[in-house]
Write a protein that holds these residues in place. Structure first.
Motif, PDB file in Angstrom:
ATOM      1  N   LYS A  75       9.376  19.871   9.807  1.00 32.77           N
ATOM      2  CA  LYS A  75      10.120  19.286  10.930  1.00 32.77           C
ATOM      3  C   LYS A  75       9.321  18.197  11.651  1.00 32.77           C
ATOM      4  N   ASN A  76       8.012  18.146  11.417  1.00 29.13           N
ATOM      5  CA  ASN A  76       7.174  17.139  12.070  1.00 29.13           C
ATOM      6  C   ASN A  76       6.988  15.875  11.240  1.00 29.13           C
ATOM      7  N   ILE A  77       7.564  15.849  10.040  1.00 29.93           N
ATOM      8  CA  ILE A  77       7.475  14.640   9.210  1.00 29.93           C
ATOM      9  C   ILE A  77       8.322  13.552   9.872  1.00 29.93           C
ATOM     10  N   VAL A  78       7.719  12.404  10.072  1.00 33.99           N
ATOM     11  CA  VAL A  78       8.421  11.266  10.672  1.00 33.99           C
ATOM     12  C   VAL A  78       8.997  10.411   9.544  1.00 33.99           C
ATOM     13  N   VAL A  79      10.272  10.086   9.637  1.00 39.22           N
ATOM     14  CA  VAL A  79      10.914   9.198   8.668  1.00 39.22           C
ATOM     15  C   VAL A  79      10.924   7.798   9.276  1.00 39.22           C
ATOM     16  N   ASP A  80      10.364   6.853   8.541  1.00 41.77           N
ATOM     17  CA  ASP A  80      10.246   5.485   9.048  1.00 41.77           C
ATOM     18  C   ASP A  80      10.871   4.516   8.051  1.00 41.77           C
ATOM     19  N   GLU A  81      11.900   3.861   8.495  1.00 41.62           N
ATOM     20  CA  GLU A  81      12.656   2.905   7.673  1.00 41.62           C
ATOM     21  C   GLU A  81      11.750   1.814   7.098  1.00 41.62           C
ATOM     22  N   ARG A  82      10.671   1.488   7.805  1.00 41.48           N
ATOM     23  CA  ARG A  82       9.788   0.392   7.386  1.00 41.48           C
ATOM     24  C   ARG A  82       9.007   0.708   6.121  1.00 41.48           C
ATOM     25  N   LEU A  83       9.034   1.972   5.665  1.00 42.33           N
ATOM     26  CA  LEU A  83       8.318   2.333   4.437  1.00 42.33           C
ATOM     27  C   LEU A  83       9.187   2.191   3.191  1.00 42.33           C
ATOM     28  N   TYR A  84      10.439   1.787   3.379  1.00 45.17           N
ATOM     29  CA  TYR A  84      11.347   1.618   2.237  1.00 45.17           C
ATOM     30  C   TYR A  84      11.602   0.129   2.040  1.00 45.17           C
ATOM     31  N   ALA A  85      11.459  -0.328   0.803  1.00 45.79           N
ATOM     32  CA  ALA A  85      11.728  -1.727   0.442  1.00 45.79           C
ATOM     33  C   ALA A  85      11.003  -2.681   1.383  1.00 45.79           C
ATOM     34  N   SER A  86       9.708  -2.433   1.540  1.00 43.63           N
ATOM     35  CA  SER A  86       8.915  -3.262   2.435  1.00 43.63           C
ATOM     36  C   SER A  86       7.954  -4.118   1.623  1.00 43.63           C
ATOM     37  N   SER A  87       6.996  -4.680   2.312  1.00 43.17           N
ATOM     38  CA  SER A  87       5.955  -5.459   1.648  1.00 43.17           C
ATOM     39  C   SER A  87       4.601  -4.864   2.040  1.00 43.17           C
ATOM     40  N   PRO A  88       3.546  -5.190   1.303  1.00 39.76           N
ATOM     41  CA  PRO A  88       2.217  -4.715   1.709  1.00 39.76           C
ATOM     42  C   PRO A  88       1.859  -5.142   3.138  1.00 39.76           C
ATOM     43  N   ASP A  89       2.258  -6.346   3.532  1.00 42.17           N
ATOM     44  CA  ASP A  89       1.985  -6.811   4.899  1.00 42.17           C
ATOM     45  C   ASP A  89       2.720  -5.951   5.921  1.00 42.17           C
ATOM     46  N   ASP A  90       3.970  -5.610   5.623  1.00 37.41           N
ATOM     47  CA  ASP A  90       4.742  -4.749   6.541  1.00 37.41           C
ATOM     48  C   ASP A  90       4.105  -3.365   6.641  1.00 37.41           C
ATOM     49  N   LEU A  91       3.650  -2.828   5.515  1.00 36.20           N
ATOM     50  CA  LEU A  91       3.002  -1.515   5.526  1.00 36.20           C
ATOM     51  C   LEU A  91       1.717  -1.561   6.343  1.00 36.20           C
ATOM     52  N   LEU A  92       0.960  -2.622   6.180  1.00 34.49           N
ATOM     53  CA  LEU A  92      -0.280  -2.759   6.936  1.00 34.49           C
ATOM     54  C   LEU A  92       0.014  -2.854   8.432  1.00 34.49           C
ATOM     55  N   ALA A  93       1.098  -3.513   8.794  1.00 33.14           N
ATOM     56  CA  ALA A  93       1.487  -3.597  10.206  1.00 33.14           C
ATOM     57  C   ALA A  93       1.823  -2.213  10.755  1.00 33.14           C
ATOM     58  N   VAL A  94       2.499  -1.372   9.954  1.00 34.16           N
ATOM     59  CA  VAL A  94       2.800   0.002  10.366  1.00 34.16           C
ATOM     60  C   VAL A  94       1.492   0.757  10.606  1.00 34.16           C
ATOM     61  N   ILE A  95       0.552   0.617   9.697  1.00 33.25           N
ATOM     62  CA  ILE A  95      -0.736   1.313   9.801  1.00 33.25           C
ATOM     63  C   ILE A  95      -1.499   0.852  11.041  1.00 33.25           C
ATOM     64  N   CYS A  96      -1.562  -0.451  11.239  1.00 31.25           N
ATOM     65  CA  CYS A  96      -2.320  -0.992  12.375  1.00 31.25           C
ATOM     66  C   CYS A  96      -1.714  -0.610  13.719  1.00 31.25           C
ATOM     67  N   ALA A  97      -0.442  -0.259  13.730  1.00 33.94           N
ATOM     68  CA  ALA A  97       0.234   0.120  14.971  1.00 33.94           C
ATOM     69  C   ALA A  97       0.181   1.628  15.248  1.00 33.94           C
ATOM     70  N   LEU A  98      -0.450   2.393  14.350  1.00 38.87           N
ATOM     71  CA  LEU A  98      -0.536   3.843  14.565  1.00 38.87           C
ATOM     72  C   LEU A  98      -1.306   4.149  15.842  1.00 38.87           C
ATOM     73  N   ASP A  99      -0.956   5.262  16.462  1.00 45.75           N
ATOM     74  CA  ASP A  99      -1.630   5.728  17.672  1.00 45.75           C
ATOM     75  C   ASP A  99      -3.087   6.049  17.331  1.00 45.75           C
ATOM     76  N   ASP A 100      -4.003   5.506  18.095  1.00 42.40           N
ATOM     77  CA  ASP A 100      -5.427   5.695  17.809  1.00 42.40           C
ATOM     78  C   ASP A 100      -5.897   7.126  18.039  1.00 42.40           C
ATOM     79  N   LYS A 101      -5.065   7.958  18.662  1.00 40.08           N
ATOM     80  CA  LYS A 101      -5.408   9.383  18.808  1.00 40.08           C
ATOM     81  C   LYS A 101      -5.311  10.106  17.466  1.00 40.08           C
ATOM     82  N   LEU A 102      -4.572   9.518  16.521  1.00 40.37           N
ATOM     83  CA  LEU A 102      -4.419  10.089  15.180  1.00 40.37           C
ATOM     84  C   LEU A 102      -5.593   9.656  14.320  1.00 40.37           C
ATOM     85  N   ASN A 103      -6.202  10.602  13.617  1.00 40.04           N
ATOM     86  CA  ASN A 103      -7.338  10.261  12.759  1.00 40.04           C
ATOM     87  C   ASN A 103      -7.034  10.331  11.269  1.00 40.04           C
ATOM     88  N   ARG A 104      -6.084  11.181  10.859  1.00 39.36           N
ATOM     89  CA  ARG A 104      -5.733  11.352   9.448  1.00 39.36           C
ATOM     90  C   ARG A 104      -4.209  11.238   9.296  1.00 39.36           C
TER      91      ARG A 104
END
Length: 161
Positions: A75-104
């Motif tokens: 139930k805690n899995i987050v579904v994110d539309e940006r991970l479908y039919a995206s580009s490596p740049d879009d994926l990197l933007a998702v990663i760079c925007a993650l909350d810094d409180k998250l480590n893994r």
């Protein structure tokens, strides 16, 4: 330290050509490989802070099967539309925007984008077979820093290894 896992969805079925791409399920091998990879991760006692999946059925099912094996609540899995039919740049933007409180963080998605991003992060990775798990450890305090530095550790695991 930030640890990123890129997980390509397990083997999917193409038995029903009438199904839209997003609705393709895992095939028998995929339903075996995902829990097996989850068990491998579980033996390493990995405790991800967040699992994020593409909305495609094959990616979300892979995320759920792996979550079951590592003790992460479905139930805690987050579904994110940006991970479908995206580009490596879009994926990197998702990663760079993650909350810094998250480590893994584990992302579940698709090729060719995941393989291209993995290769961009480390030239050691040239391919990601189905259900492969690429692990990147960064000596960083913020996810945004991942864009500008190389990982301090890289590991690739796949069902047939």
């Amino acid at each position: 330290m930030k640890t990123l896992f890129l997980v390509r969805h397990a083997k999917s079925s193409r038995d029903d050509p009438s199904l839209p791409d997003r609705e393709r399920p895992l095939d028998d091998r995929g339903r075996q490989d995902a829990p097996m990879m989850g068990k491998r991760l579980g033996k390493r006692e990995l405790k991800p802070d967040l699992l994020v999946s593409s909305p495609a059925l094959r990616a979300l099912t892979t995320a759920q099967l792996i979550a079951d094996e590592i003790g992460y609540p479905r139930k805690n899995i987050v579904v994110d539309e940006r991970l479908y039919a995206s580009s490596p740049d879009d994926l990197l933007a998702v990663i760079c925007a993650l909350d810094d409180k998250l480590n893994r963080v584990m992302l579940f998605g698709h090729n060719p984008e995941f393989a291209e991003l993995a290769h961009r992060l480390s030239s050691e990775i040239t391919d990601m077979p189905t259900c492969a798990v690429a692990e990147f450890r960064f000596d960083a305090k913020a996810w945004a820093d991942v864009r500008g530095i190389g990982p301090s550790k890289v590991k690739l695991d796949a069902p047939r290894k």
